[in-house]
Write a protein that holds these residues in place. Structure first.
Motif, PDB file in Angstrom:
ATOM      1  N   ALA C  60       0.841  -1.198   0.000  1.00 50.66           N
ATOM      2  CA  ALA C  60       0.000   0.000   0.000  1.00 50.66           C
ATOM      3  C   ALA C  60       0.870   1.240   0.000  1.00 50.66           C
ATOM      4  CB  ALA C  60      -0.917  -0.007   1.216  1.00 50.66           C
ATOM      5  N   VAL C  61       1.921   1.246   0.832  1.00 53.06           N
ATOM      6  CA  VAL C  61       2.792   2.421   0.889  1.00 53.06           C
ATOM      7  C   VAL C  61       3.429   2.665  -0.465  1.00 53.06           C
ATOM      8  CG1 VAL C  61       4.963   3.273   1.814  1.00 53.06           C
ATOM      9  CG2 VAL C  61       3.272   2.308   3.335  1.00 53.06           C
ATOM     10  N   ILE C  62       3.952   1.596  -1.069  1.00 51.14           N
ATOM     11  CA  ILE C  62       4.698   1.825  -2.310  1.00 51.14           C
ATOM     12  C   ILE C  62       3.757   2.190  -3.448  1.00 51.14           C
ATOM     13  CG2 ILE C  62       4.952  -0.411  -3.456  1.00 51.14           C
ATOM     14  CD1 ILE C  62       8.027   0.303  -3.152  1.00 51.14           C
ATOM     15  N   SER C  63       2.549   1.594  -3.475  1.00 48.94           N
ATOM     16  CA  SER C  63       1.660   1.988  -4.575  1.00 48.94           C
ATOM     17  C   SER C  63       1.136   3.392  -4.348  1.00 48.94           C
ATOM     18  CB  SER C  63       0.530   0.981  -4.763  1.00 48.94           C
ATOM     19  OG  SER C  63      -0.252   0.904  -3.620  1.00 48.94           O
ATOM     20  N   LEU C  64       0.987   3.791  -3.072  1.00 52.60           N
ATOM     21  CA  LEU C  64       0.586   5.172  -2.793  1.00 52.60           C
ATOM     22  C   LEU C  64       1.655   6.141  -3.288  1.00 52.60           C
ATOM     23  CD1 LEU C  64      -1.710   6.591  -1.347  1.00 52.60           C
ATOM     24  CD2 LEU C  64      -0.334   6.638   0.687  1.00 52.60           C
ATOM     25  N   VAL C  65       2.927   5.813  -3.014  1.00 56.92           N
ATOM     26  CA  VAL C  65       4.008   6.699  -3.449  1.00 56.92           C
ATOM     27  C   VAL C  65       4.014   6.819  -4.966  1.00 56.92           C
ATOM     28  CG1 VAL C  65       6.505   6.950  -3.544  1.00 56.92           C
ATOM     29  CG2 VAL C  65       5.431   6.287  -1.433  1.00 56.92           C
ATOM     30  N   ILE C  66       3.863   5.653  -5.629  1.00 58.52           N
ATOM     31  CA  ILE C  66       3.895   5.673  -7.095  1.00 58.52           C
ATOM     32  C   ILE C  66       2.720   6.475  -7.649  1.00 58.52           C
ATOM     33  CG2 ILE C  66       3.630   4.215  -9.127  1.00 58.52           C
ATOM     34  CD1 ILE C  66       5.275   2.109  -7.771  1.00 58.52           C
ATOM     35  N   MET C  67       1.515   6.265  -7.043  1.00 54.50           N
ATOM     36  CA  MET C  67       0.333   6.983  -7.562  1.00 54.50           C
ATOM     37  C   MET C  67       0.430   8.470  -7.290  1.00 54.50           C
ATOM     38  SD  MET C  67      -1.844   4.760  -8.845  1.00 54.50           S
ATOM     39  CE  MET C  67      -3.465   5.395  -8.683  1.00 54.50           C
ATOM     40  N   ILE C  68       0.962   8.847  -6.112  1.00 53.07           N
ATOM     41  CA  ILE C  68       1.098  10.283  -5.836  1.00 53.07           C
ATOM     42  C   ILE C  68       2.095  10.892  -6.800  1.00 53.07           C
ATOM     43  CG2 ILE C  68       1.950  11.941  -4.158  1.00 53.07           C
ATOM     44  CD1 ILE C  68       0.682  10.379  -1.997  1.00 53.07           C
ATOM     45  N   ARG C  69       3.171  10.151  -7.052  1.00 55.42           N
ATOM     46  CA  ARG C  69       4.162  10.630  -8.010  1.00 55.42           C
ATOM     47  C   ARG C  69       3.504  10.850  -9.374  1.00 55.42           C
ATOM     48  NH1 ARG C  69       8.860  13.010  -6.980  1.00 55.42           N
ATOM     49  NH2 ARG C  69       9.543  13.547  -9.055  1.00 55.42           N
ATOM     50  N   ALA C  70       2.532  10.001  -9.713  1.00 55.62           N
ATOM     51  CA  ALA C  70       1.893  10.123 -11.023  1.00 55.62           C
ATOM     52  C   ALA C  70       0.941  11.299 -11.071  1.00 55.62           C
ATOM     53  CB  ALA C  70       1.146   8.836 -11.364  1.00 55.62           C
ATOM     54  N   THR C  71       0.308  11.641  -9.924  1.00 53.59           N
ATOM     55  CA  THR C  71      -0.717  12.692  -9.996  1.00 53.59           C
ATOM     56  C   THR C  71      -0.183  14.062  -9.598  1.00 53.59           C
ATOM     57  OG1 THR C  71      -1.401  11.888  -7.849  1.00 53.59           O
ATOM     58  CG2 THR C  71      -2.794  11.355  -9.708  1.00 53.59           C
ATOM     59  N   ILE C  72       0.829  14.104  -8.738  1.00 58.71           N
ATOM     60  CA  ILE C  72       1.242  15.405  -8.216  1.00 58.71           C
ATOM     61  C   ILE C  72       1.889  16.216  -9.335  1.00 58.71           C
ATOM     62  CG2 ILE C  72       3.597  14.874  -7.469  1.00 58.71           C
ATOM     63  CD1 ILE C  72       2.676  16.137  -4.743  1.00 58.71           C
ATOM     64  N   HIS C  73       1.717  17.507  -9.284  1.00 55.47           N
ATOM     65  CA  HIS C  73       2.204  18.442 -10.306  1.00 55.47           C
ATOM     66  C   HIS C  73       1.529  18.224 -11.647  1.00 55.47           C
ATOM     67  CE1 HIS C  73       5.041  19.641  -7.441  1.00 55.47           C
ATOM     68  NE2 HIS C  73       5.911  18.672  -7.621  1.00 55.47           N
ATOM     69  N   ARG C  74       0.512  17.388 -11.704  1.00 53.14           N
ATOM     70  CA  ARG C  74      -0.180  17.220 -12.971  1.00 53.14           C
ATOM     71  C   ARG C  74      -1.603  17.678 -12.742  1.00 53.14           C
ATOM     72  NH1 ARG C  74       3.108  12.276 -13.467  1.00 53.14           N
ATOM     73  NH2 ARG C  74       5.016  13.194 -14.241  1.00 53.14           N
TER      74      ARG C  74
END
Lengths: 150, 488, 184, 115
Positions: C60-74
């Motif tokens: 959960a932590v790692i998929s959260l990090v990946i998903m936030i990386r995908a959405t943030i600044h976009r």
């Protein structure tokens, strides 16, 4: 990107070792207590990612490059396959049998017990941690300006 | 039976090794050819009788069991030969893309996944290896990196994941009823009168129907199969949908549930509908590869008609059509790829006269078109004929009529394309087009050879009696009862 | 007690899922996904599956990090044009509700919660619990299954992860096709 | 009843995949479907007052077969969780590429992905 503030960097530096230690602990004791290669590997990957977030891309690339993490990922997968094939190549043992368990005797509840299970756990830990770290680093380093098609 | 794990281990080993020899082209090509040809030899070296391999030496109740029987063996041979031909072709064709070693890694991972599905006798193992094969195929569809390829891959990924989750739900339901995962044990313990079994059948039919593009679920296939590089399209259309979808459904309906006429009739009618829909979709296309992909829907429909009939003749027709469709559809995809490689064009309305500059490709696609159209001496004719006879002899006149109508539509469709692409005047922009390199032509000729020889061999009893009849027998012997009787 | 706790957590997860579906802000939706994953991890712990709880929380932590990386600044807000029409949503909801009603009787035929089928028949799980320790030497029976009895599955699992990592790397490369004429 | 709630979570995920037009929402919905099935599997394995299927150093001869929960679904779900993570990573990579091609996560603005 140069990373975050000095507070974050200092704290990340301090707790990095603890997180990696915890991950390695979970990997190594996977056959005695809850945990195992996957859980530990993901935890180690989390510590790498934390360092990347705190210190920025360039510092992280110095410690473990994109290519290096990808190669380690392949080494991990090869190690698992090799451990499986070990039984196949020895006489009278099938594919993926617990070779060491049948050749040697171990003390139960000891860290060096359970034959090849800790070895497979280590290989999986290596594979999962470097694999997930390389996914993350490729995702965060992606720069659309360098894209050549369309 | 000791050979069985090698079908998974060898391609996995090569796929992992390819990452280390990224820049050494000569070694990479040697490794690819060695691996695939070794697997072809292995597939022929496997014994004919049914046999098991217990992974880890565990009792089948406890560990994972691998299984080989005539049906597996037939599919293993088809898969290895087709991947051998497609990777030979890729050596020349993939020169236009970057990161060739990764491409071959994906092909080998997909091959390992397909072999894993075919040889396993364990439900969860089936799910895991299915995920390997399909994830590799998602990555291969997006390989070109153009916008439409990425979109097609995303769509394929979403629908593929939904179908995988349905299958996983089905496995959970099976586990809740039988407390076992081994297919033989499940076949013994699953109670067909229980309503849960009907839920399991529904969920599995939806999941594997989605994977094999059966009628209401066919919408992803034309996008995905036409966006991939040509040799990958050949593998996807030629074997992946058959191994992931049709083979597992065959096993599930015939050997695990035991044949029941009601769901089978439904499947036959869905197959008939998808054969009609597929050929109608194909008629409206301008894109060479997209047309072939749409046509795959209709051919999958044929196979499902044969499966749904449930008679020995229908099953022989279905199995023969699986083999034949692999041969001619992949031949056509490869020749479409050859045309695209030489001209950079896929819309066949803007082509013409290529027969003069590309004689070998012209000859190959001519054989492919006559074969898919069902012209008598070639292989396509025989499987369609057997399917029609099977329909008529089991009293399903309407299904037989649909097959005839679809066959006639196919026969009118393909000469038109041959005319547009290869005959007529050569447009000035294609003046300096050259024939594709020999490493692409030879694989096509190998497939041409198969198209002709399979057509000739069908009337020879040796092929029928060593390959097809035992496979049909394996299906018609019914539920797997009493294979592993004693609980540990 | 366990049943009630799981019930409450599941209701919270469903409410969270409704929020995820209806929230306009994508970043909040992603964070809500993390919250639901955390709830799932707690449920695993309640159901005596600590191995899974650890894996679930780490994943959960790692998929959260990946998903936030995908959405943030976009683009982080869902625009109205991205909504389906009201009628199509209602039709879909009705369809799924009908499906639910149809399969609802099947739940009564499943084994009752707390009384699994493996305990009644000669099942492989009983064999694992009885002989797992002596055969593999691993006191953790789940590890014994994952890495010994079903190690072939685990090879497949590692390869699935390898494939998707390689897939992500290959999707994110910068040059997909060679320029005509270039030799390398 | 708990099974029904689990299936509700699954169906909500399916609803999200089929109705939502945003790549990120679709990815989250698929992850939730996977979670719901994992949970369903583990619910099937639970035994009332069941203990963890791990032998302790203190009681090496405990009778796990009378008290422990079913270990096999736990092993299977472990695999399935990791597969779900892999699929999510691949989808996010595709979504980011698509974002930079079209400048949006909206699939109605893309050319072919309709329906």
């Amino acid at each position: 990107m140069t990373g975050m503030t000095i507070i974050v960097k200092t704290v990340a530096e301090w707790i990095k070792g603890f997180i990696i230690f915890y991950g390695v602990y979970i990997v190594l004791l996977g056959h005695l207590s809850p945990g195992g290669g996957f859980a530990g590997g993901v935890i180690i990957a989390c510590s790498f990612i934390m360092m990347e977030l705190a210190f920025g891309k360039d510092q992280a690339a110095k410690e473990l490059s994109k290519h290096g993490s990808h190669l380690l990922d392949e080494y991990g997968a090869l190690a698992i396959l090799f451990l499986g094939l070990l039984g196949y190549f020895l006489p009278k043992l099938p594919f993926f049998s617990n070779v060491l368990m049948q050749k040697f005797s171990f003390i139960p509840f000891h860290i060096l017990s359970a034959g090849s299970i800790p070895l497979i756990n280590l290989a999986i830990g290596l594979k999962v941690s470097t694999g997930l770290y390389s996914v993350y680093i490729y995702l965060s380093h992606y720069d659309p300006r360098m894209q050549e098609d369309e | 039976m000791g050979l069985l794990p090698l079908f998974v281990a060898i391609p996995l080993f090569s796929a992992l090794l390819l990452g280390f020899i990224e820049h050494k082209k000569g070694i990479m090509h040697t490794l690819v050819m060695l691996t695939t040809s070794a697997l072809v030899i292995l597939a022929f070296a496997t014994p004919l009788q049914r046999g098991f391999y217990f992974v880890g030496g565990h009792h089948p109740f406890v560990g994972i069991t691998l299984m080989l029987d005539p049906l597996n063996r037939l599919l293993l041979i088809v898969v290895q030969i087709l991947v051998f031909v497609a990777s030979w072709y890729s050596i020349g064709y993939m020169e236009q893309y970057t990161a060739k070693s990764r491409y071959f890694s994906f092909v080998f991972l997909m091959l390992a996944g397909m072999n894993g599905i075919v040889i396993t006798a364990d439900f969860f193992n089936l799910y895991v290896y299915m995920e390997i094969a399909t994830i590799a195929s998602y990555a291969l569809v997006a390989y070109g990196g153009k916008a439409h390829e990425l979109e097609a891959s995303f769509k394929y990924l979403v629908l593929g994941s939904i179908s995988s989750l349905f299958i996983l739900l089905g496995i959970a339901l099976i586990y809740s009823q039988t407390a076992a995962l081994n297919m033989m044990v499940v076949a013994q313990r699953l109670d067909v009168t229980n309503p849960i079994t009907w839920l399991i059948i529904t969920v599995f039919a939806a999941g594997f129907g989605l994977k094999s593009a059966l009628f209401p679920f066919h919408s992803w296939l034309p996008d995905a199969h036409s966006s991939a590089p040509a040799p990958v399209s050949a593998i996807l259309s030629g074997v992946l949908i058959k191994v992931v979808g049709i083979y597992v459904l065959l096993r599930f309906f015939y050997n695990i549930i035991g044949v029941d006429q009601a769901p089978l009739t439904l499947i036959a009618w869905l197959g008939a509908l998808s054969s009609l829909v597929g050929v109608l979709l194909a008629m409206g296309q301008h894109d060479f590869k997209r047309l072939l992909a749409c046509h795959s829907v209709s051919q999958v429909g044929y196979i499902f008609i044969g499966i749904g009939l449930g008679t020995p003749l229908g099953l022989i027709g279905a199995l023969l059509h699986i083999v034949n469709h692999s041969a001619f559809k992949s031949l056509l995809f490869l020749s479409a790829g050859s045309v695209e490689y030489a001209t950079g064009e896929r819309n066949f309305h803007s082509m013409g006269g290529l027969a003069k500059v590309m004689p070998w490709t012209n000859a190959a696609s001519f054989i492919g078109f006559t074969s898919i159209g069902g012209v008598p001496p070639l292989n396509g004719f025989w499987s369609k004929l057997i399917l029609i006879i099977a329909c008529v002899s089991s009293g399903q006149w309407i299904l037989g009529l649909i097959i005839v109508v679809v066959a006639i539509m196919t026969l009118t469709l393909f000469p038109k394309i041959q005319k547009y692409v290869f005959l007529g005047d050569l447009p000035s922009k294609f003046r300096n087009v050259k024939e594709s390199p020999w490493s692409m032509i030879l694989p096509m000729l190998v497939l041409c050879f198969f198209c002709i020889v399979l057509g000739a061999l069908v009337v020879v009893p040796v092929l029928r009696e060593t390959y097809f009849l035992p496979a049909v027998q394996a299906l018609l012997s019914g539920k797997w009862l009493g294979v592993f009787q004693n609980a540990p | 007690m366990v049943e009630i706790s799981i019930f409450i957590l599941l209701v919270f997860m469903i409410i969270g899922m409704v929020f995820v579906l209806e929230m306009k802000n994508l970043l909040s939706a992603v964070v809500m996904m993390g919250a639901i994953d955390f709830g799932l991890s707690v449920i695993f712990l309640l159901l005596s599956a600590p191995d899974l709880a650890i894996v679930q929380i780490a994943v959960a932590v790692i998929s959260l990090v990946i998903m936030i990386r995908a959405t943030i600044h976009r683009e982080i807000v869902e625009t109205p044009s991205q909504e389906s029409t009201f009628s199509s949503r209602v039709v879909m909801l009705c369809f799924l509700f009908l499906f639910f009603i149809l399969i609802y009787p099947a739940f009564s035929l499943l084994p009752i919660f707390g009384e699994p089928i493996f305990a009644e028949s000669a099942s492989s799980s009983m064999k694992y619990l009885l002989e797992g320790m002596t055969q593999t030497g691993s006191p953790n029976i789940v590890t014994a299954i994952v890495l010994d009895f079903r190690a072939y599955d685990t090879l497949g699992e590692a390869i699935v992860l390898f494939t998707s990592v390689l897939g992500a790397v290959s999707v994110l490369r910068y040059r997909n096709r060679k320029k005509p004429g270039s030799s390398t | 009843m708990i099974y029904a709630l689990c299936i509700v979570l699954f169906l909500l995920g399916l609803y999200g995949v089929l109705v939502k037009k945003n790549l990120i929402k679709i990815i989250i919905s698929l992850a939730m479907m996977n979670n719901a099935i994992n949970l369903f599997f583990i619910l099937l394995a639970y035994r009332k007052n069941g203990v963890v299927p791990i032998l302790s150093f203190l009681q090496p001869n405990a009778n796990l077969y009378e008290t422990a929960v079913d270990p096999l679904p736990q092993a299977l779900v472990l695999t399935s969780v990791v597969i779900g993570l892999g699929v999510t990573a691949l989808m996010v990579a595709l979504a980011i590429r698509l974002y930079y091609v079209y400048g949006t996560f909206d699939i109605t603005k893309m050319r072919k992905l309709r329906g």
